[in-house]
Design an enzyme around this catalytic site. Structure first.
Site, PDB file in Angstrom:
ATOM      1  N   ALA A  15      37.144  45.386  38.747  1.00  0.00           N
ATOM      2  CA  ALA A  15      37.122  45.294  37.287  1.00  0.00           C
ATOM      3  C   ALA A  15      36.969  43.851  36.813  1.00  0.00           C
ATOM      4  CB  ALA A  15      38.385  45.924  36.716  1.00  0.00           C
ATOM      5  N   ILE A  16      37.897  42.972  37.220  1.00  0.00           N
ATOM      6  CA  ILE A  16      37.858  41.586  36.757  1.00  0.00           C
ATOM      7  C   ILE A  16      36.648  40.861  37.330  1.00  0.00           C
ATOM      8  CG2 ILE A  16      39.018  39.351  36.902  1.00  0.00           C
ATOM      9  CD1 ILE A  16      40.209  41.156  34.799  1.00  0.00           C
ATOM     10  N   ASN A 105      46.292  37.574  41.351  1.00  0.00           N
ATOM     11  CA  ASN A 105      47.614  37.403  40.764  1.00  0.00           C
ATOM     12  C   ASN A 105      48.589  36.925  41.829  1.00  0.00           C
ATOM     13  OD1 ASN A 105      46.972  38.368  38.144  1.00  0.00           O
ATOM     14  ND2 ASN A 105      47.149  40.490  38.848  1.00  0.00           N
ATOM     15  N   LYS A 189      52.302  33.312  34.848  1.00  0.00           N
ATOM     16  CA  LYS A 189      51.609  34.589  35.061  1.00  0.00           C
ATOM     17  C   LYS A 189      52.352  35.457  36.073  1.00  0.00           C
ATOM     18  CE  LYS A 189      48.188  37.522  34.504  1.00  0.00           C
ATOM     19  NZ  LYS A 189      46.959  37.409  35.295  1.00  0.00           N
ATOM     20  N   ASN A 257      47.479  49.296  34.674  1.00  0.00           N
ATOM     21  CA  ASN A 257      47.480  48.063  35.450  1.00  0.00           C
ATOM     22  C   ASN A 257      47.122  48.315  36.912  1.00  0.00           C
ATOM     23  OD1 ASN A 257      49.949  47.966  37.299  1.00  0.00           O
ATOM     24  ND2 ASN A 257      50.969  48.418  35.353  1.00  0.00           N
ATOM     25  N   SER A 258      46.768  47.240  37.603  1.00  0.00           N
ATOM     26  CA  SER A 258      46.225  47.361  38.958  1.00  0.00           C
ATOM     27  C   SER A 258      47.222  47.976  39.931  1.00  0.00           C
ATOM     28  CB  SER A 258      45.772  45.987  39.463  1.00  0.00           C
ATOM     29  OG  SER A 258      46.856  45.075  39.484  1.00  0.00           O
TER      30      SER A 258
END
Length: 308
Positions: A15-16, A105, A189, A257-258
């Site tokens: 996705a990102i 992340n 984050k 969310n992932s």
């Protein structure tokens, strides 16, 4: 970076990765590296990016393996579980890329990459975009967030190149800036992800439900409180992230969310670079973090159940 259109490979066109790669095609020569169904769809029909403002079609190149070519930038957007393999692919290139941008992340990502790649070539991108790969060839963008760039292992080494990448991202519709203290942004984050991802994943809900549910919102705030205490003990950084985290959840209200997607599809999650990192540093400073500990254990239990 090359004069004219820089050459960028996005290794991990989920996705990102697809969102970034698609938008960057307006000002760069981009190749997406992803799974065959997505690559086939992009080759046949282009990459469709949906958002609240409409749809846009982009036509990046697409491959299933990283071509052995000269790249100004390789952006690694695979999940953390695939990072070592991705770094080995980059290390095998005949001509090393000018810069390797890590979009994962979590805390400690750059140290994993440095096991294989020169630390002076590595930079982190702390991404606040929300996106979902709706089907092969189609990405949905949930809200627009800023991306922070920096080189935690070699500050100053890539300052000129990172400045050029920031300009490129901005021109392509991806808000970005250089982080003067990238480690601070990594920890910020980390806490945001540690709060939203396991809470949404274990409850099985999209981000917006976390804020609308009193019980889930209380749980999210407890994760943040513990994470902030650990961050201060380990780094000296002071954060006040409740409002920021809830704003991010609201801005990506429809996003699954992932970690939720990983558990739903039987894949390993990124819990080891999120809540388990908080638990690790908490033990060093003898700080109790029962909520983070229990969430991490619950996610691990779900992973084990998926494998049984």
């Amino acid at each position: 970076m090359s004069a004219g259109s820089p050459r960028i490979a996005v290794l991990g066109a989920g996705a990102i990765g697809s969102l970034f790669g698609g938008l960057l095609t307006t000002h760069a020569r981009v190749t997406l590296i992803g799974r065959a169904p997505h690559v086939d769809a992009v080759r046949a029909n282009g990459l469709l990016v949906e958002s609240g403002s409409g749809e846009a079609l982009f036509r990046p190149h697409a491959e299933t393996t990283l071509p052995d070519e000269s790249w100004d930038c390789v952006a690694i957007a695979v999940k953390t579980r695939g990072l070592r393999n991705a770094c080995r692919e980059v290390a095998a290139l005949t001509t090393p890329p000018g810069i390797v941008l890590l979009l994962q992340n979590g805390e400690g990502i750059e140290s994993v990459a440095a096991e294989t790649l020169p630390s002076e070539t590595l930079a982190r991108a702390i991404v606040y975009e929300g996106a979902s790969l709706r089907r092969p060839g189609v990405v949905t963008r949930f809200g627009i967030g800023k991306t922070y760039l920096g080189a935690p292992l070699a500050p100053g080494e890539q300052s000129e190149t990172l400045g050029e990448i920031v300009q490129l991202l901005e021109r392509s519709g991806l808000p970005a800036r250089i982080a003067h203290d990238i480690k601070r942004e990594i920890w910020r984050k980390l806490i945001v992800n540690a709060a939203i991802n396991p809470v949404g994943a274990l409850a099985g809900v999209v981000n917006g439900v976390i804020i609308r549910s009193g019980a889930l919102r209380k749980l999210l705030r407890s994760v943040i409180d513990e994470g902030q205490a650990v961050a201060f003990a380990e780094t000296g950084y002071r954060f006040d992230l409740v409002e920021k985290t809830e704003e991010i959840a609201n801005n990506t209200a429809g996003n699954r969310n992932s970690m939720l997607l990983d558990l739903a599809t039987g894949r390993k999650t990124e819990i080891d670079f999120l809540n388990e990192r908080i638990v690790h540093y908490a033990a060093r400073h003898e700080i109790p973090v029962p909520v983070n500990r229990h969430l991490a254990a619950a996610v691990r239990a779900r992973e084990d159940a998926n494998e049984s």
